[in-house]
Design a protein around this motif. Structure first.
Motif, PDB file in Angstrom:
ATOM      1  N   GLU A 163       5.565  -7.624  -2.851  1.00  0.00           N
ATOM      2  CA  GLU A 163       6.164  -8.451  -1.672  1.00  0.00           C
ATOM      3  C   GLU A 163       7.595  -8.499  -2.063  1.00  0.00           C
ATOM      4  O   GLU A 163       8.411  -8.261  -1.094  1.00  0.00           O
ATOM      5  CB  GLU A 163       5.568  -9.815  -1.731  1.00  0.00           C
ATOM      6  N   THR A 164       8.259  -8.774  -3.162  1.00  0.00           N
ATOM      7  CA  THR A 164       9.515  -8.829  -3.602  1.00  0.00           C
ATOM      8  C   THR A 164      10.114  -7.252  -3.245  1.00  0.00           C
ATOM      9  O   THR A 164      11.287  -7.171  -2.637  1.00  0.00           O
ATOM     10  CB  THR A 164       9.560  -8.995  -4.761  1.00  0.00           C
ATOM     11  N   GLN A 165       9.569  -6.206  -3.459  1.00  0.00           N
ATOM     12  CA  GLN A 165       9.862  -4.869  -3.186  1.00  0.00           C
ATOM     13  C   GLN A 165       9.911  -4.526  -1.767  1.00  0.00           C
ATOM     14  O   GLN A 165      10.953  -4.163  -1.248  1.00  0.00           O
ATOM     15  CB  GLN A 165       8.799  -3.756  -3.965  1.00  0.00           C
ATOM     16  N   ALA A 196      10.365  -6.868   0.624  1.00  0.00           N
ATOM     17  CA  ALA A 196      11.585  -7.779   1.089  1.00  0.00           C
ATOM     18  C   ALA A 196      12.867  -7.075   0.917  1.00  0.00           C
ATOM     19  O   ALA A 196      13.841  -7.034   1.566  1.00  0.00           O
ATOM     20  CB  ALA A 196      11.656  -8.969   0.601  1.00  0.00           C
ATOM     21  N   SER A 197      13.088  -6.547  -0.308  1.00  0.00           N
ATOM     22  CA  SER A 197      14.388  -6.035  -0.761  1.00  0.00           C
ATOM     23  C   SER A 197      14.591  -4.618   0.067  1.00  0.00           C
ATOM     24  O   SER A 197      15.659  -4.227   0.028  1.00  0.00           O
ATOM     25  CB  SER A 197      14.571  -5.525  -2.427  1.00  0.00           C
ATOM     26  N   SER A 213       2.622 -10.294  -5.736  1.00  0.00           N
ATOM     27  CA  SER A 213       4.105 -10.840  -5.633  1.00  0.00           C
ATOM     28  C   SER A 213       4.989  -9.641  -6.208  1.00  0.00           C
ATOM     29  O   SER A 213       6.191  -9.735  -5.166  1.00  0.00           O
ATOM     30  CB  SER A 213       4.176 -12.099  -6.562  1.00  0.00           C
ATOM     31  N   SER A 214       4.860  -8.896  -6.883  1.00  0.00           N
ATOM     32  CA  SER A 214       5.952  -8.126  -7.091  1.00  0.00           C
ATOM     33  C   SER A 214       5.992  -6.866  -5.674  1.00  0.00           C
ATOM     34  O   SER A 214       7.332  -6.285  -5.695  1.00  0.00           O
ATOM     35  CB  SER A 214       5.579  -7.006  -8.390  1.00  0.00           C
TER      36      SER A 214
END
Length: 396
Positions: free
Chosen positions: A389-391, A393-394, A386-387
């Motif tokens: 994926e967040t990276q 996306a950002s 999840s981390s």
């Protein structure tokens, strides 16, 4: 300025000071779930009471005497291995690399003593890993392993993994042996199908070639049987063992049939430390556990649970993962990202994994991992994915 420790490893900034079962404790107090087991070494986890007791008891009596004398602990471990396997005889080493060196020597000496000194070639396969000695890197043959270390030890033929036609065509009058891992570890957790291993055994018998199996990483209960080749119902002529056999103590072995080992007479090989009382006392304790049918049943049950949960993890993160591969508690996550990124994200989520080739991250937990710990492992891997994926996306 070169550091005092030769910089051949790119080390993570982690300093573990204690191990407890499936857990590693960093010096700052953080507790990491260990899905690496020291690269499949800590088969019974960290500080297993039976191994601590065996090591402590032996350390209070005798550490080392050399192989110039009989070593009761070595005899006891050899007897356990012979009783539990195809082998008639065992030579003890300190590592998988040393086991590879002896396996190569044993195969070549066998044919020399049979009056066929030209049978020296050993067929090996792309993606393999057999240690970092001269024979080990020559057997693997990859540029990553061999660049800058020439001239290489001659006598190895390298074939594509899984190319049956090329294998049959490569065998000739100079072929001494075929060397293969039933499950490639460093190569990306690639199991050889049972029918292929059966075909290899049949081919070796038909062509008069020895079969050497490298079970340094996949042996000692890792796949749910003592040795991975047992699933295929075949036996090798020679097998290389290390890692899990010592449960964390440096220990390796070469197991062989009486026929395959017939050339290794007095003076043909040796080891100062191999088979020392300390290592063999620990090895005996390991064998007492991993040869217990109930223990292996537990490994298989937990392997099924872990794989099921990993399949769910892959489905939940399609941008990160592609598939699960492997067998037993030797599993891999085929990634759509760089494996190093997942390993690093795992550090942040307090879970230890091991990178491999072919965009795979290895999961090699202690065979003693509990079902609750499997659930915790999935939760931490989920956090790591999840981390990432967040990276991603950002950064868009």
């Amino acid at each position: 300025m070169i550091p005092s420790v030769l910089p051949t490893y790119s080390r993570a900034p982690l300093h573990f000071v204690k191990g407890e079962g499936t857990w590693l404790v960093e010096e700052d107090g953080r507790r990491f779930l260990d899905l690496g087991s020291g690269i499949a070494v800590n088969a019974l986890g960290h500080a297993h009471p039976a191994l601590v007791a065996a090591l402590t008891a032996q350390a209070q009596n005798l550490w080392h005497v050399s192989n110039l004398y009989e070593i009761p602990q070595q005899q006891a471990l050899a007897d356990k291995l012979v009783e539990a396997s195809f082998a008639d005889t065992v030579f003890f080493t300190n590592s998988g690399t040393e086991s590879c060196e002896l396996a190569v020597k044993m195969a070549r000496k066998y044919w020399y003593d049979k009056g066929q000194p030209d049978k020296t070639d050993i067929i090996a396969f792309a993606g393999s890993f057999h240690g970092r000695s001269s024979a080990g890197i020559a057997a693997a043959g990859s540029e990553k392993m061999t660049k800058g270390f020439g001239p290489l030890l001659p006598g190895f033929k390298h074939l594509a993994w899984g190319d049956h036609e090329a294998l049959e065509a490569a065998i000739d009058d100079t072929t001494a042996a075929i060397l293969i891992e039933p499950v490639q570890g460093e190569g990306g957790i690639r199991p050889l199908p049972d029918q292929c291993l059966q075909g290899l055994r049949k081919l070796c018998d038909e062509k008069g070639v020895l079969l050497i199996l490298d079970e340094v990483q996949c042996g000692i209960g890792r796949t749910g049987r003592l040795f991975a080749h047992e699933w295929a119902g075949i036996t090798p002529d020679i097998i290389m063992v290390a890692k899990g056999i010592g449960g964390g103590f440096p220990l390796g072995a070469v197991l062989a049939t009486e026929e395959a080992a017939s050339g290794m007479t007095a003076g043909t090989h040796g080891s100062t430390y191999g088979g020392n009382p300390l290592g063999c006392a620990v090895g005996c304790a390991v064998m007492d556990h991993v040869t217990d049918p109930a223990f292996l049943d537990g490994v298989n049950r937990k392997a099924g649970l872990l794989r099921q949960k990993l399949e769910g993890l892959v489905a939940a993160h399609p941008e990160i993962f592609e598939a699960v591969r492997g067998t037993g508690l030797m599993l891999g996550l085929k990634c759509k990202i760089a494996p190093a990124d997942l390993v690093k994200a795992g550090y942040e989520a307090l879970v230890i994994t091991v990178p491999a080739a072919d965009n795979v991250v290895r999961l090699l937990p202690p065979l003693t991992i509990t079902e609750d710990e499997i659930g915790e492992a999935i939760a931490r891997l989920d956090t790591a994915a999840s981390s990432l994926e967040t990276q991603a996306a950002s950064s868009v």
